[in-house]
Design an enzyme around this catalytic site. Structure first.
Site, short mmCIF file in Angstrom:
data_model
loop_
_atom_site.label_atom_id
_atom_site.label_comp_id
_atom_site.label_asym_id
_atom_site.label_seq_id
_atom_site.Cartn_x
_atom_site.Cartn_y
_atom_site.Cartn_z
N ASN A 79 0.46 -0.90 0.15
CA ASN A 79 -0.64 0.08 -0.02
C ASN A 79 1.07 1.05 -0.19
O ASN A 79 2.24 1.41 0.05
CB ASN A 79 -0.64 0.05 1.77
CG ASN A 79 -2.30 0.86 1.26
OD1 ASN A 79 -2.44 1.43 0.10
ND2 ASN A 79 -3.50 -0.03 1.51
N HIS B 275 23.12 2.74 11.49
CA HIS B 275 24.53 3.47 11.62
C HIS B 275 25.54 2.80 13.12
O HIS B 275 24.95 2.34 13.84
CB HIS B 275 24.43 4.35 11.64
CG HIS B 275 23.71 5.43 10.16
ND1 HIS B 275 24.75 5.72 9.36
CD2 HIS B 275 22.31 5.22 9.91
CE1 HIS B 275 23.89 5.47 8.37
NE2 HIS B 275 22.11 5.96 8.97
N THR C 138 12.49 -5.90 16.03
CA THR C 138 13.41 -6.01 16.29
C THR C 138 14.62 -7.66 15.97
O THR C 138 15.89 -7.22 15.92
CB THR C 138 14.28 -5.09 17.37
OG1 THR C 138 13.85 -5.74 18.35
CG2 THR C 138 13.72 -3.88 17.34
N ARG D 101 1.42 -14.90 19.84
CA ARG D 101 -0.07 -16.49 19.46
C ARG D 101 1.25 -17.39 18.39
O ARG D 101 1.12 -16.23 17.48
CB ARG D 101 -1.75 -16.58 20.13
CG ARG D 101 -2.15 -15.47 18.57
CD ARG D 101 -3.44 -15.78 18.85
NE ARG D 101 -4.44 -15.55 17.53
CZ ARG D 101 -4.33 -15.42 16.89
NH1 ARG D 101 -4.55 -16.11 16.70
NH2 ARG D 101 -5.23 -14.68 15.99
#
Length: 204
Positions: free
Chosen positions: A85, A115, A165, A183
């Protein structure tokens, strides 16, 4: 010794302001500009430009303009039937892989670049890139951010606004900041598509 352009794809520290890189990047961004300037009915033109811009594009892929990308999608690999989108942002300083049938909501960012934490290195504008891999048949919710080096397994759902992450396995729903598995996809999902709304397979 590797050139700066070679280091882009070797997970090494390098300087993105290198003259060779900047020239290549500018050429890639020209096509991205053309893509974002297309009119809504210029579907064939969009498809042609995507094939020129991206590293790989399978059948029936579509990215809703505006599309934002550091290298105009030059390091983005799409399987077949991928949909993204508006305001999809690919920080594609190195490779980003997206599998078949994956859907990407509005305002999603996939970043392959980072960085160093050390201020002295950032002051000199050093950067590193680590590939990102998103599996097949995933759904990445609106506003999600996927960070360098992350792998997301097949069939998984990333909740809106999540910051991913770490790697996410296949066949799960994962949400939050940082994104965590909530879940597994289960039998309940075969019966309900949203909260208490039942799937009527006779109508599909």
């Amino acid at each position: 010794m590797s050139s700066m352009k070679e280091k882009m794809h070797d997970e090494k520290l390098y300087l993105p302001g290198d003259e060779e890189i900047m020239k290549f990047q500018s050429e890639c961004l020209e096509k991205l500009y053309d893509y974002n300037a297309t009119r809504p009915l210029e579907i064939e033109k969009r498809q042609k430009l995507l094939k020129e811009m991206l590293a790989e594009v399978g059948e029936n892929c579509y990215i809703e303009p505006p599309f934002h990308s550091n290298f105009g999608g030059r390091h983005v690999h799409l399987g077949k039937n991928v949909y993204a989108n508006f305001n999809f942002t690919c920080v594609d300083d190195t490779h980003i892989y997206i599998g078949d049938y994956t859907m990407i909501g509005p305002n999603v960012t996939v970043a392959s670049a980072g960085h160093p934490i050390l201020p002295e290195l950032r002051e000199k504008a050093y950067q590193y890139n680590i590939p990102v891999r998103i599996g097949s048949n995933c759904w990445i919710g609106a506003g999600a951010v996927i960070l360098p080096g992350v792998n997301i397994g097949d069939n998984s759902v990333i909740g809106a606004g999540s910051v991913v992450t770490k790697n996410i396995p296949s066949n799960v729903v994962a949400v939050g900041n940082p994104c965590r598995v909530m879940r597994k996809i289960n039998e309940h999902d075969r019966e309900y598509y949203f909260k208490d709304k039942k799937i009527d397979f006779r109508d599909l």
